[in-house]
Write an enzyme that holds these catalytic residues in place. Structure first.
Site, PDB file in Angstrom:
ATOM      1  N   CYS A  42       0.820  -1.207   0.000  1.00  0.00           N
ATOM      2  CA  CYS A  42       0.000   0.000   0.000  1.00  0.00           C
ATOM      3  C   CYS A  42       0.858   1.263   0.000  1.00  0.00           C
ATOM      4  O   CYS A  42       0.645   2.160  -0.809  1.00  0.00           O
ATOM      5  CB  CYS A  42      -0.950  -0.006   1.200  1.00  0.00           C
ATOM      6  SG  CYS A  42      -1.914   1.506   1.303  1.00  0.00           S
ATOM      7  N   CYS A  47      -1.516   1.711  -2.995  1.00  0.00           N
ATOM      8  CA  CYS A  47      -2.499   2.796  -2.806  1.00  0.00           C
ATOM      9  C   CYS A  47      -1.890   4.190  -2.763  1.00  0.00           C
ATOM     10  O   CYS A  47      -2.407   5.112  -3.407  1.00  0.00           O
ATOM     11  CB  CYS A  47      -3.258   2.609  -1.494  1.00  0.00           C
ATOM     12  SG  CYS A  47      -3.429   0.935  -0.927  1.00  0.00           S
ATOM     13  N   LYS A  50      -0.094   5.286  -6.004  1.00  0.00           N
ATOM     14  CA  LYS A  50      -1.177   5.294  -7.009  1.00  0.00           C
ATOM     15  C   LYS A  50      -2.024   6.559  -6.887  1.00  0.00           C
ATOM     16  O   LYS A  50      -2.267   7.257  -7.864  1.00  0.00           O
ATOM     17  CB  LYS A  50      -2.031   4.035  -6.810  1.00  0.00           C
ATOM     18  CG  LYS A  50      -3.174   3.819  -7.773  1.00  0.00           C
ATOM     19  CD  LYS A  50      -4.453   4.523  -7.437  1.00  0.00           C
ATOM     20  CE  LYS A  50      -4.998   4.291  -6.061  1.00  0.00           C
ATOM     21  NZ  LYS A  50      -5.516   2.969  -5.797  1.00  0.00           N
ATOM     22  N   TYR A 177      -9.604  -3.265 -10.698  1.00  0.00           N
ATOM     23  CA  TYR A 177      -9.184  -1.994 -10.110  1.00  0.00           C
ATOM     24  C   TYR A 177      -7.897  -1.467 -10.742  1.00  0.00           C
ATOM     25  O   TYR A 177      -7.809  -0.308 -11.130  1.00  0.00           O
ATOM     26  CB  TYR A 177      -8.856  -2.182  -8.630  1.00  0.00           C
ATOM     27  CG  TYR A 177      -9.986  -2.340  -7.668  1.00  0.00           C
ATOM     28  CD1 TYR A 177     -10.394  -1.274  -6.877  1.00  0.00           C
ATOM     29  CD2 TYR A 177     -10.611  -3.567  -7.484  1.00  0.00           C
ATOM     30  CE1 TYR A 177     -11.404  -1.413  -5.940  1.00  0.00           C
ATOM     31  CE2 TYR A 177     -11.623  -3.720  -6.549  1.00  0.00           C
ATOM     32  CZ  TYR A 177     -12.011  -2.643  -5.779  1.00  0.00           C
ATOM     33  OH  TYR A 177     -13.005  -2.792  -4.860  1.00  0.00           O
ATOM     34  N   GLU A 181      -7.517   1.922 -12.943  1.00  0.00           N
ATOM     35  CA  GLU A 181      -6.827   3.060 -12.322  1.00  0.00           C
ATOM     36  C   GLU A 181      -5.571   3.458 -13.100  1.00  0.00           C
ATOM     37  O   GLU A 181      -5.329   4.645 -13.354  1.00  0.00           O
ATOM     38  CB  GLU A 181      -6.470   2.729 -10.871  1.00  0.00           C
ATOM     39  CG  GLU A 181      -7.710   2.626  -9.985  1.00  0.00           C
ATOM     40  CD  GLU A 181      -7.409   2.357  -8.520  1.00  0.00           C
ATOM     41  OE1 GLU A 181      -8.296   2.584  -7.685  1.00  0.00           O
ATOM     42  OE2 GLU A 181      -6.298   1.885  -8.198  1.00  0.00           O
ATOM     43  N   HIS A 434     -26.128  22.558  -0.316  1.00  0.00           N
ATOM     44  CA  HIS A 434     -26.404  23.046  -1.670  1.00  0.00           C
ATOM     45  C   HIS A 434     -25.488  24.203  -2.045  1.00  0.00           C
ATOM     46  O   HIS A 434     -25.259  25.077  -1.212  1.00  0.00           O
ATOM     47  CB  HIS A 434     -27.869  23.516  -1.742  1.00  0.00           C
ATOM     48  CG  HIS A 434     -28.277  23.938  -3.107  1.00  0.00           C
ATOM     49  ND1 HIS A 434     -28.501  23.027  -4.118  1.00  0.00           N
ATOM     50  CD2 HIS A 434     -28.476  25.165  -3.639  1.00  0.00           C
ATOM     51  CE1 HIS A 434     -28.830  23.687  -5.211  1.00  0.00           C
ATOM     52  NE2 HIS A 434     -28.815  24.970  -4.971  1.00  0.00           N
ATOM     53  N   GLU A 439     -25.854  16.147  -2.315  1.00  0.00           N
ATOM     54  CA  GLU A 439     -27.224  16.446  -1.877  1.00  0.00           C
ATOM     55  C   GLU A 439     -28.235  15.547  -2.589  1.00  0.00           C
ATOM     56  O   GLU A 439     -29.343  15.334  -2.095  1.00  0.00           O
ATOM     57  CB  GLU A 439     -27.571  17.918  -2.086  1.00  0.00           C
ATOM     58  CG  GLU A 439     -27.680  18.358  -3.525  1.00  0.00           C
ATOM     59  CD  GLU A 439     -28.017  19.853  -3.653  1.00  0.00           C
ATOM     60  OE1 GLU A 439     -28.971  20.300  -3.008  1.00  0.00           O
ATOM     61  OE2 GLU A 439     -27.292  20.554  -4.399  1.00  0.00           O
TER      62      GLU A 439
HETATM   63  P1  NDP Z   1      -8.779  -7.688  -9.869  1.00  0.00           P
HETATM   64  O1  NDP Z   1      -9.055  -9.012  -9.290  1.00  0.00           O
HETATM   65  O2  NDP Z   1      -9.576  -6.510  -9.459  1.00  0.00           O
HETATM   66  O3  NDP Z   1      -8.847  -7.785 -11.453  1.00  0.00           O
HETATM   67  C1  NDP Z   1      -8.082  -8.706 -12.163  1.00  0.00           C
HETATM   68  C2  NDP Z   1      -8.499  -8.634 -13.604  1.00  0.00           C
HETATM   69  O4  NDP Z   1      -7.649  -9.448 -14.378  1.00  0.00           O
HETATM   70  C3  NDP Z   1      -9.920  -9.120 -13.822  1.00  0.00           C
HETATM   71  O5  NDP Z   1     -10.534  -8.268 -14.742  1.00  0.00           O
HETATM   72  C4  NDP Z   1      -9.715 -10.507 -14.380  1.00  0.00           C
HETATM   73  O6  NDP Z   1     -10.723 -10.884 -15.264  1.00  0.00           O
HETATM   74  C5  NDP Z   1      -8.431 -10.350 -15.149  1.00  0.00           C
HETATM   75  N1  NDP Z   1      -7.665 -11.601 -15.251  1.00  0.00           N
HETATM   76  C6  NDP Z   1      -7.352 -12.459 -14.262  1.00  0.00           C
HETATM   77  N2  NDP Z   1      -6.631 -13.485 -14.734  1.00  0.00           N
HETATM   78  C7  NDP Z   1      -6.478 -13.255 -16.056  1.00  0.00           C
HETATM   79  C8  NDP Z   1      -5.820 -13.968 -17.101  1.00  0.00           C
HETATM   80  N3  NDP Z   1      -5.183 -15.118 -16.865  1.00  0.00           N
HETATM   81  N4  NDP Z   1      -5.873 -13.451 -18.345  1.00  0.00           N
HETATM   82  C9  NDP Z   1      -6.529 -12.300 -18.584  1.00  0.00           C
HETATM   83  N5  NDP Z   1      -7.157 -11.583 -17.635  1.00  0.00           N
HETATM   84  C10 NDP Z   1      -7.131 -12.057 -16.397  1.00  0.00           C
HETATM   85  O7  NDP Z   1      -7.222  -7.480  -9.624  1.00  0.00           O
HETATM   86  P2  NDP Z   1      -6.277  -6.227  -9.743  1.00  0.00           P
HETATM   87  O8  NDP Z   1      -4.980  -6.782 -10.160  1.00  0.00           O
HETATM   88  O9  NDP Z   1      -6.885  -5.143 -10.536  1.00  0.00           O
HETATM   89  O10 NDP Z   1      -6.204  -5.740  -8.233  1.00  0.00           O
HETATM   90  C11 NDP Z   1      -5.913  -6.683  -7.201  1.00  0.00           C
HETATM   91  C12 NDP Z   1      -6.693  -6.337  -5.966  1.00  0.00           C
HETATM   92  O11 NDP Z   1      -6.100  -5.223  -5.334  1.00  0.00           O
HETATM   93  C13 NDP Z   1      -8.128  -5.904  -6.219  1.00  0.00           C
HETATM   94  O12 NDP Z   1      -9.011  -6.966  -6.284  1.00  0.00           O
HETATM   95  C14 NDP Z   1      -8.425  -5.009  -5.060  1.00  0.00           C
HETATM   96  O13 NDP Z   1      -8.917  -5.806  -4.009  1.00  0.00           O
HETATM   97  C15 NDP Z   1      -7.077  -4.434  -4.709  1.00  0.00           C
HETATM   98  N6  NDP Z   1      -6.970  -3.048  -5.198  1.00  0.00           N
HETATM   99  C16 NDP Z   1      -7.785  -2.108  -4.647  1.00  0.00           C
HETATM  100  C17 NDP Z   1      -7.714  -0.813  -5.064  1.00  0.00           C
HETATM  101  C18 NDP Z   1      -8.612   0.209  -4.456  1.00  0.00           C
HETATM  102  O14 NDP Z   1      -9.173  -0.057  -3.410  1.00  0.00           O
HETATM  103  N7  NDP Z   1      -8.806   1.345  -5.104  1.00  0.00           N
HETATM  104  C19 NDP Z   1      -6.767  -0.387  -6.107  1.00  0.00           C
HETATM  105  C20 NDP Z   1      -5.975  -1.451  -6.629  1.00  0.00           C
HETATM  106  C21 NDP Z   1      -6.077  -2.737  -6.177  1.00  0.00           C
HETATM  107  P3  NDP Z   1     -12.178 -11.381 -14.766  1.00  0.00           P
HETATM  108  O15 NDP Z   1     -12.941 -10.149 -14.408  1.00  0.00           O
HETATM  109  O16 NDP Z   1     -12.729 -12.072 -15.971  1.00  0.00           O
HETATM  110  O17 NDP Z   1     -11.937 -12.288 -13.629  1.00  0.00           O
END
Ligand code: NDP
Length: 459
Positions: A42, A47, A50, A177, A181, A434, A439
Site C-alpha cells: 500500500c 495505494c 497510485k 481496479y 486506475e 447546496h 445532496e
Molecule cells: P482484480 O481481481 O480486481 O482484477 C483482475 C483482472 O484481471 C480481472 O478483470 C480478471 O478478469 C483479469 N484476469 C485475471 N486473470 C487473467 C488472465 N489469466 N488473463 C486475462 N485476464 C485475467 O485485480 P487487480 O490486479 O486489478 O487488483 C488486485 C486487488 O487489489 C483488487 O481486487 C483489489 O482488491 C485491490 N486493489 C484495490 C484498489 C482500491 O481499493 N482502489 C486499487 C488497486 C487494487 P475477470 O474479471 O474475468 O476475472
C-alpha cells in the site's frame, strides 16, 4: 515453554504493522521481519503512490475545463519530477511507519523469514532462529503474470511507478481496479492507452450502470477498450513491444502492463512444512479470528485471500491483536465494506449492486444522472451517476453507488449510516448541502423504478 518473543510478525505492510503496534501497546514483546521496505504494498507500490499519480493525471481534466472559467493554461508535464516527488513522500511514510513501530518497542529485522515450526522462524540472511508464542504471517501478495511467451517484456503495477520514461503508448491487460486506475493515470499523463479485457465490460461484479458510465468516461478520455480478448504473446518490435491478441491480430505498444490480479505471497515461507493449510490459490486458510490450521500461526491481509483491501488488512491486524493480547475476542465483519476505484471518473461503492439486491428481495431504485457542476460551463457532456437501492418495506438502504467527482470521499460517509442500518427516511431527514453533488443522496423523491419478485417495474 519459553520463547524469544510473544509475537513474530512476518511482513511489515498494513496488516502486519497494525498487528505489531497494537500487540506491543498491550505489552507483548514483538518483532517484525521485513525483507524489503516497511510499509508494504500500500505505502511503497500501491495505494499511496497510485493516489499521488491519480492526482497528477487529473490536472489534464482540470486544465481542459479551466478555459471555460476564463483561465488560459499552457501546461506541460515532467515524469521524472513526479517520480522523484513520489519517492520522497513514500520514504517519509516509510520512516513514519518505522518509528510508529519502534515507539511501542517493536523490534524490526530487515531480512527474509521462513517458518521452521509452529513457534519458530529462521531469519535467512542472518542464519539464526527466533521463537515466539505466536507467529503472524502478513506477507501480502504479488502481481499475477499470465504464462505466455514474452511475458517478461511486460511490466506490472510494481514497475509502473518507476519507469525511466513515460512510454508513447501502453497496453494494459485486465478489467479490475488496477487496470482501470492505471489506464486513467497513463491516459491523463498523455500516454496513448488501450485496455484489453477478456470479459465484456470492465469491473465485473460492480453495478451495471456504474460499469457502463465508467466505460463511457474512459472512452471520453481517449482510452481504447478491447473486450473479449487476451494477450497471447509478446515480442520485441524495435523499441516497441509487439502484442499478439487471442484473435491473432498483432499491434506494437511502447509498454505492456499486466493488471491480471494478485497472488498471495506464500511461496518459500515454509508454511506447508509447518503444517499450515493453504487454499487452491495459495492463500492461507484462516478462521474468523485469522487463526490458521496450526493454532500458534495466524495470518492477516492479502496473504489470506479474503478481501484484498488495505483497510481490511488493518482491521484484521487490529482484531488479531485484540483477540490474542487484549483478552478481547473480535472477528472482522466483512458485510459492508465501502470501496473506491480511483479512476477518472471515480467510483465509490458500498453494499449490494442492483442485480444482487433484486435477487434477494423487493427493492426500490433511486437513480440520477447529471452533469457535475464543474463541467457545466464547458462543452463536456459526461454525467455523474448516483444510485441508491432500498428495501421495499422498511426502506433500509442496501446499496449506494456513485460515479463522478468525489465519489470515494462520499462513499466513506455513506458507510456510516448504512452501518447503522439507515433507511431512506433517515437519509431524507438530513438537510441537503447546496449546491453539491452529494445532496442528491438526500433529495430523491419517488423511486426511478422498482423490482418485485425479481421483475423490473418502470424505469
Ligand atoms: P482484480 O481481481 O480486481 O482484477 C483482475 C483482472 O484481471 C480481472 O478483470 C480478471 O478478469 C483479469 N484476469 C485475471 N486473470 C487473467 C488472465 N489469466 N488473463 C486475462 N485476464 C485475467 O485485480 P487487480 O490486479 O486489478 O487488483 C488486485 C486487488 O487489489 C483488487 O481486487 C483489489 O482488491 C485491490 N486493489 C484495490 C484498489 C482500491 O481499493 N482502489 C486499487 C488497486 C487494487 P475477470 O474479471 O474475468 O476475472
Amino acid at each position: 515453554m519459553s520463547f524469544d518473543y510473544d509475537l513474530i510478525v512476518i511482513g511489515g505492510g498494513s496488516g502486519g504493522v497494525r498487528a505489531a503496534r497494537m500487540a506491543a501497546s498491550y505489552g507483548a514483546k514483538v518483532v517484525v521481519v521485513e525483507e524489503y521496505r516497511v510499509g508494504g504494498t500500500c505505502v511503497i507500490r500501491g495505494c499511496v503512490p497510485k493516489k499521488l499519480y491519480v492526482y497528477a493525471s487529473r490536472f489534464k481534466d482540470q486544465f481542459d475545463v479551466a478555459s471555460s472559467f476564463g483561465w488560459q493554461v499552457d501546461a506541460s508535464f515532467d515524469w521524472p519530477t513526479l517520480v522523484a516527488a513520489k519517492e520522497k513522500e513514500i520514504t517519509r511514510l516509510e520512516h513514519a511507519y518505522t518509528s510508529n513501530l519502534q515507539k511501542p518497542g517493536v523490534e524490526i529485522v530487515k531480512d527474509r523469514a521462513r517458518l521452521t515450526g509452529p513457534n519458530s522462524v529462521q531469519i535467512i540472511g542472518q542464519n539464526r532462529e527466533l521463537t515466539a508464542r505466536y507467529i503472524l504471517v502478513a506477507t501480502g501478495g504479488h502481481p499475477f503474470i499470465p504464462d505466455i511467451p514474452g511475458a517478461e517484456l511486460a511490466i506490472t503495477s510494481n514497475e509502473a511507478f518507476d519507469l525511466p520514461a513515460l512510454p508513447h503508448s501502453i497496453l494494459i491487460e485486465g478489467g479490475g481496479y488496477i487496470a482501470v486506475e492505471f489506464a486513467t493515470i497513463f491516459a491523463g499523463l498523455g500516454v496513448n492507452t488501450t485496455i484489453v479485457y477478456r470479459g465484456d465490460r470492465l469491473l465485473r461484479g460492480f453495478d451495471e450502470d456504474m460499469r457502463i458510465g465508467l466505460e463511457a468516461g474512459l472512452e471520453e478520455r481517449g482510452i481504447r477498450l478491447i473486450y473479449g480478448s487476451t494477450i497471447t504473446a509478446l515480442s520485441h518490435a524495435g523499441d516497441d513491444i509487439s502484442a499478439t491478441f487471442s484473435n491473432g491480430v498483432t499491434a506494437p505498444y511502447g509498454a505492456v502492463m499486466f493488471a491480471t490480479g494478485r497472488t498471495p505471497n506464500t511461496q518459500g515461507l515454509g508454511l506447508e512444512e509447518a503444517g499450515v493449510k493453504l487454499a487452491g490459490n495459495g492463500a492461507i486458510v484462516v478462521d474468523a479470528y485469522s487463526q490458521s490450521s496450526v493454532p500458534s500461526i495466524y495470518a492477516v491481509g492479502d496473504v489470506t485471500g479474503r478481501v484484498a483491501l488495505t483497510p481490511v488488512a488493518i482491521r484484521e491486524g487490529w482484531y488479531f491483536a485484540e483477540t490474542l493480547f487484549n483478552n478481547n475476542r473480535q472477528a472482522v465483519d466483512y458485510g459492508l465494506i465501502p470501496t473506491a476505484v480511483f479512476s477518472e471518473p471515480e467510483l465509490g461503492v458500498i453494499g449490494l449492486s442492483e442485480t444482487e439486491a433484486a435477487g434477494k428481495c423487493d427493492i426500490d431504485v433511486y437513480l440520477t444522472r447529471f452533469r457535475p457542476m464543474i463541467n457545466t460551463l464547458s462543452s463536456r457532456t459526461e454525467r455523474m451517476i448516483i444510485k441508491l437501492i432500498t428495501e421495499k418495506d422498511e426502506g433500509k438502504v442496501l446499496g449506494c453507488h456513485i460515479l463522478g467527482p468525489g465519489a470515494g470521499e462520499m462513499i466513506q460517509l455513506v458507510a456510516i449510516p448504512m452501518g447503522m442500518n439507515a433507511t431512506k427516511a433517515d437519509f431524507d431527514r438530513a438537510m441537503a448541502v447546496h449546491p453539491s453533488a452529494a445532496e442528491e443522496l438526500v433529495t430523491f423523491k419517488a423511486p426511478s423504478y422498482r423490482y418485485r419478485k425479481g421483475e423490473k417495474i418502470g424505469g
